[in-house]
Design a protein around this motif. Structure first.
Motif, PDB file in Angstrom:
ATOM      1  N   THR A 241       0.864  -1.177   0.000  1.00 50.05           N
ATOM      2  CA  THR A 241       0.000   0.000   0.000  1.00 50.05           C
ATOM      3  C   THR A 241       0.896   1.221   0.000  1.00 50.05           C
ATOM      4  O   THR A 241       2.125   1.114   0.059  1.00 50.05           O
ATOM      5  N   GLY A 242       0.299   2.414  -0.123  1.00 50.85           N
ATOM      6  CA  GLY A 242       1.088   3.637  -0.028  1.00 50.85           C
ATOM      7  C   GLY A 242       1.776   4.071  -1.302  1.00 50.85           C
ATOM      8  O   GLY A 242       2.757   4.810  -1.250  1.00 50.85           O
ATOM      9  N   MET A 243       1.258   3.646  -2.468  1.00 45.48           N
ATOM     10  CA  MET A 243       1.876   4.021  -3.740  1.00 45.48           C
ATOM     11  C   MET A 243       1.196   5.223  -4.392  1.00 45.48           C
ATOM     12  O   MET A 243       1.602   5.669  -5.454  1.00 45.48           O
ATOM     13  N   GLY A 244       0.128   5.728  -3.795  1.00 47.20           N
ATOM     14  CA  GLY A 244      -0.424   7.010  -4.210  1.00 47.20           C
ATOM     15  C   GLY A 244      -1.162   7.032  -5.531  1.00 47.20           C
ATOM     16  O   GLY A 244      -1.921   6.124  -5.860  1.00 47.20           O
ATOM     17  N   ARG A 245      -0.914   8.092  -6.305  1.00 50.51           N
ATOM     18  CA  ARG A 245      -1.711   8.424  -7.483  1.00 50.51           C
ATOM     19  C   ARG A 245      -1.590   7.368  -8.585  1.00 50.51           C
ATOM     20  O   ARG A 245      -0.602   6.640  -8.666  1.00 50.51           O
ATOM     21  N   LEU A 246      -2.630   7.351  -9.440  1.00 43.61           N
ATOM     22  CA  LEU A 246      -2.736   6.347 -10.489  1.00 43.61           C
ATOM     23  C   LEU A 246      -3.034   6.989 -11.835  1.00 43.61           C
ATOM     24  O   LEU A 246      -3.572   8.094 -11.912  1.00 43.61           O
ATOM     25  N   THR A 247      -2.678   6.277 -12.881  1.00 50.00           N
ATOM     26  CA  THR A 247      -3.044   6.692 -14.232  1.00 50.00           C
ATOM     27  C   THR A 247      -3.506   5.467 -15.025  1.00 50.00           C
ATOM     28  O   THR A 247      -2.751   4.520 -15.186  1.00 50.00           O
ATOM     29  N   PRO A 248      -4.776   5.466 -15.481  1.00 49.49           N
ATOM     30  CA  PRO A 248      -5.781   6.492 -15.226  1.00 49.49           C
ATOM     31  C   PRO A 248      -6.231   6.488 -13.763  1.00 49.49           C
ATOM     32  O   PRO A 248      -6.092   5.469 -13.079  1.00 49.49           O
ATOM     33  N   PRO A 249      -6.782   7.626 -13.294  1.00 49.97           N
ATOM     34  CA  PRO A 249      -7.214   7.689 -11.894  1.00 49.97           C
ATOM     35  C   PRO A 249      -8.328   6.690 -11.589  1.00 49.97           C
ATOM     36  O   PRO A 249      -9.106   6.316 -12.470  1.00 49.97           O
ATOM     37  N   VAL A 250      -8.387   6.258 -10.337  1.00 55.65           N
ATOM     38  CA  VAL A 250      -9.457   5.382  -9.847  1.00 55.65           C
ATOM     39  C   VAL A 250     -10.163   6.113  -8.719  1.00 55.65           C
ATOM     40  O   VAL A 250      -9.508   6.638  -7.812  1.00 55.65           O
ATOM     41  N   PRO A 251     -11.487   6.177  -8.722  1.00 56.30           N
ATOM     42  CA  PRO A 251     -12.196   6.873  -7.648  1.00 56.30           C
ATOM     43  C   PRO A 251     -11.990   6.180  -6.296  1.00 56.30           C
ATOM     44  O   PRO A 251     -11.740   4.973  -6.220  1.00 56.30           O
ATOM     45  N   THR A 252     -12.112   6.971  -5.245  1.00 54.04           N
ATOM     46  CA  THR A 252     -12.093   6.425  -3.892  1.00 54.04           C
ATOM     47  C   THR A 252     -13.196   5.383  -3.741  1.00 54.04           C
ATOM     48  O   THR A 252     -14.288   5.530  -4.288  1.00 54.04           O
ATOM     49  N   ASN A 253     -12.903   4.320  -3.002  1.00 54.53           N
ATOM     50  CA  ASN A 253     -13.887   3.295  -2.645  1.00 54.53           C
ATOM     51  C   ASN A 253     -14.294   2.432  -3.833  1.00 54.53           C
ATOM     52  O   ASN A 253     -15.359   1.827  -3.813  1.00 54.53           O
ATOM     53  N   GLN A 254     -13.456   2.384  -4.867  1.00 57.23           N
ATOM     54  CA  GLN A 254     -13.679   1.466  -5.973  1.00 57.23           C
ATOM     55  C   GLN A 254     -12.487   0.525  -6.105  1.00 57.23           C
ATOM     56  O   GLN A 254     -11.347   0.915  -5.848  1.00 57.23           O
ATOM     57  N   VAL A 255     -12.762  -0.703  -6.520  1.00 60.31           N
ATOM     58  CA  VAL A 255     -11.694  -1.693  -6.648  1.00 60.31           C
ATOM     59  C   VAL A 255     -10.807  -1.364  -7.846  1.00 60.31           C
ATOM     60  O   VAL A 255     -11.204  -0.631  -8.759  1.00 60.31           O
TER      61      VAL A 255
END
Length: 228
Positions: A140-154
């Motif tokens: 855990t703790g890897m932060g931002r994503l591309t494309p972004p994923v909304p909070t509380n979604q798998v």
């Protein structure tokens, strides 16, 4: 100490888990994710409501586990914990862009890094990693994503959501070849790092460290056997 957006966050305190005895996992709804109000407990991070993963009160040691919402800016935030009508605010909680933590489990008395073989079997002393094979590591703790994923979604399956930065993985100080770094498919707060174990790795219990954006994880362990 501190939080990373999108990742697992833990809050420790007193009188924050009223009525809880032991550990209680929050239910996950495929449509709505984890609850934001569970057993009377609600948490906001920087004014944003956080999904609650679990609550615990074990021998008086109280803990709330949340998903830190995506999009929390770096710097410091205020965390507010509500528990059945009472409220406590904690100011000055640092937020980091990345700060990896390796998930671990116990195999007997030995605590090991959460690593799978390519066939999804667990790496254990009786089923060790082998030089040259591709392994799946969970952090855990890897932060931002591309494309972004909304909070509380798998984590999505197609396309996969990649981490903005590629971490390094070392075993006993030797850097391994990282093949992918993504938000783990079908999981929340979990990131998956695929790496190839160096062909010249010697057998034994190896020290594993993940480093992202200059921040190292804790030292975890992975059992390595001889070559196939």
């Amino acid at each position: 100490p501190g939080f990373v957006s999108g990742s697992t966050g833990s809050i420790f305190g007193v009188n924050i888990t009223e009525g809880i005895d032991g550990a209680v996992l929050a239910p996950f709804d495929p449509s709505n994710g984890f609850p934001t109000l569970f057993r009377g407990v609600r948490v906001t991070v920087g004014g944003i409501v956080a999904p609650i993963l679990s609550l615990a009160n074990v021998n008086g040691q109280e803990q709330i586990n949340i998903q830190v919402p995506f999009g929390i800016p770096q710097g410091v935030v205020t965390v507010v914990v509500e528990n059945n009508g009472t409220q406590s605010s904690i100011d000055g909680i640092p937020v980091f862009d990345e700060q990896p933590g390796v998930f671990e489990f116990f195999s007997g008395a030995q605590r090991l890094a959460a690593v799978l073989h390519a066939d999804f079997s667990v790496v254990t002393p009786s089923n060790p990693a082998r030089p040259g094979e591709v392994l799946l590591l969970f952090v855990t703790g890897m932060g931002r994503l591309t494309p972004p994923v909304p909070t509380n979604q798998v984590g999505p399956v197609n396309p996969l959501a990649n981490t903005v930065n590629t971490p390094t993985v070392t075993l006993n100080g030797v850097e391994q070849a990282v093949l992918a770094s993504v938000y783990a498919p079908q999981l929340v707060t979990v990131y998956q790092i695929n790496f190839r174990l160096a062909a010249n790795t010697q057998p034994g219990l190896m020290r594993l460290v993940v480093t992202a954006d200059g921040a190292p994880s804790q030292e975890a362990f992975i059992p390595v056997g001889g070559a196939f």
